[in-house]
Design a protein around this motif. Structure first.
Motif, mmCIF file in Angstrom:
data_model
loop_
_atom_site.group_PDB
_atom_site.id
_atom_site.type_symbol
_atom_site.label_atom_id
_atom_site.label_comp_id
_atom_site.label_asym_id
_atom_site.label_seq_id
_atom_site.Cartn_x
_atom_site.Cartn_y
_atom_site.Cartn_z
ATOM 1 N N LYS A 117 0.850 -1.190 0.000
ATOM 2 C CA LYS A 117 0.000 0.000 0.000
ATOM 3 C C LYS A 117 0.886 1.240 0.000
ATOM 4 N N ASN A 118 0.573 2.195 -0.859
ATOM 5 C CA ASN A 118 1.359 3.435 -0.869
ATOM 6 C C ASN A 118 0.832 4.400 0.209
ATOM 7 N N GLU A 119 1.400 5.606 0.254
ATOM 8 C CA GLU A 119 1.026 6.541 1.333
ATOM 9 C C GLU A 119 -0.458 6.886 1.310
ATOM 10 N N ALA A 120 -1.055 6.851 0.117
ATOM 11 C CA ALA A 120 -2.489 7.150 0.008
ATOM 12 C C ALA A 120 -3.343 5.927 0.318
ATOM 13 N N GLU A 121 -2.670 4.838 0.768
ATOM 14 C CA GLU A 121 -3.358 3.574 1.097
ATOM 15 C C GLU A 121 -3.917 2.874 -0.141
ATOM 16 N N ASP A 122 -3.444 3.259 -1.336
ATOM 17 C CA ASP A 122 -3.833 2.535 -2.546
ATOM 18 C C ASP A 122 -2.928 1.309 -2.688
#
Ligand code: SF4
Length: 369
Positions: A117-122
């Protein structure tokens, strides 16, 4: 200890094989029986997933959690609810690279074959990684534990319930005889893992008996167990020539065969690409050559009727009457397979009774309901 300097492999009985493959690729790593500080690496199947997810969600240690293996590879989104990173498919190249990038605070998106998951939670999936060359990696670490040798990976068939081709591809890749021979010296009993041991050296469709003979000859005078536990063979690969080779070079008295159903209609619906007759001829050949055939059958396959189950029982009764044995399973839908959303068929009372009687007489093992 710094959070990311210690690397721990979560080790339990049922993931020994994958941990034995991966640990030598991460020098200085430890085997752990519970979550510890550091990078915690897990490899697990669908059956083990609920326990593992509970363990990780309750962990109090300051860890980074990395998952790989059949279940995480097929269900990365679900796994990322509990884990920080998922290694998709083969881990030999991906895992050491991922650890290096984590420890050196590099660019995670550059690591092929993972999701996170990236910082945007994607959820991010990085570029797919190509298949590994088995010869570049040891089949196990002799210093950690003695194990079986994986001689072949991938399968050209596409049985509707099986994860193997989804995880490892449809082309068969084989370890070379030189590498197998080198590692066989560490084993008292030389056993192998393969989706179909009698396909060693081939494309998985057309047997290469000369390759098998070269392998077995190169392993002399070792105690070889070929075409038996923990690998199995497809019935149509069983013939006089291969059984003569096994008699000549190996110590096994059993041949493990994948049969799966005694109903031709079910064999077709699960895309086994062999017939009931192939199972019977394969078992007869084994018996003629003095081997005890142990045949795998799955009950509860999607769409299976009581009539289909009774056809399987007919084959099982014939087989056990001849002296053979059965290893049975009850169908479980596995993620990533064609049957992942299918419902298991109920087991007929008659089948339950016959299988129970056979178990009492030690003619069948496994789980059938
Ligand atoms: S069950 Fe065996 S033959 Fe069928 S796809 Fe899986 S590994 Fe291949």
């Amino acid at each position: 200890m710094n959070k990311i300097n210690q690397i721990n492999f979560r080790f339990f009985k049922k993931n020994m094989q994958s941990i034995a493959v991966l640990m030598p690729l991460v020098p200085g790593s430890y085997a752990a029986e519970r979550p510890c500080d550091g990078i915690m690496i897990y490899s697990f199947t669908t059956q083990q997933a609920p326990t593992i997810f509970r363990e990780v969600s309750q962990a109090t240690k300051k860890s980074l959690f990395v998952a790989g293996g059949p279940h995480p590879s097929s269900r990365p989104e679900e796994t990322l609810r509990f884990f920080d990173y998922v290694v998709i498919g083969e881990g030999e190249e991906t895992l050491p690279e991922l650890i290096d990038v984590i420890q050196n605070k590099g660019d995670i998106s550059s690591v092929k074959g993972i999701s996170y998951k990236n910082e945007a939670e994607d959820i991010v999936f990085t570029e797919k990684r190509s298949q590994v060359d088995l010869d570049k990696f040891p089949p196990f670490d002799p210093g950690i534990m003695l194990n079986t040798i994986e001689i072949t990976r991938g399968c050209p068939f596409n049985c509707a319930y099986c994860q193997t081709p989804q995880l490892f591809g449809h082309n068969m890749r084989h370890r070379s005889i030189d590498v197998i021979s080198k590692y066989s010296k560490f084993l008292k009993d030389i056993r192998f893992t393969s989706p179909n041991a009698f396909a060693y050296g081939s494309d998985g469709i057309h047997p290469r008996i000369e390759k098998i003979e070269s392998l077995l000859r190169a392993l002399q005078p070792g105690r070889i167990f070929f075409g038996t536990f923990p690998s199995e063979v497809r019935p149509e690969f069983i013939n006089d020539s291969i059984l003569e080779l096994v008699s000549k070079y190996c110590r096994n008295s059993t041949i493990s065969m994948g049969g799966q159903s005694g109903s031709q209609g079910i064999l077709e619906s699960i895309k086994r690409k062999h017939t009931v007759e192939d199972i019977i001829i394969g078992a007869e050949k084994c018996l003629e050559h003095g081997f005890n055939p142990i045949v795998d059958f799955i009950f509860g396959l999607p769409g299976e009727t009581e009539a289909d189950q009774l056809e399987t029982i007919k084959v099982i009764k014939w087989l056990t009457g001849k002296g053979g044995n059965v290893h049975s399973h009850y169908f479980m839908p596995l993620p990533g397979t064609e049957f992942e959303n299918s419902t298991p068929a109920p087991l007929s009372k008659e089948v339950e009774k016959v299988m129970g009687d056979l178990a009492l007489n030690r003619k069948t093992t496994g789980v059938w309901s």
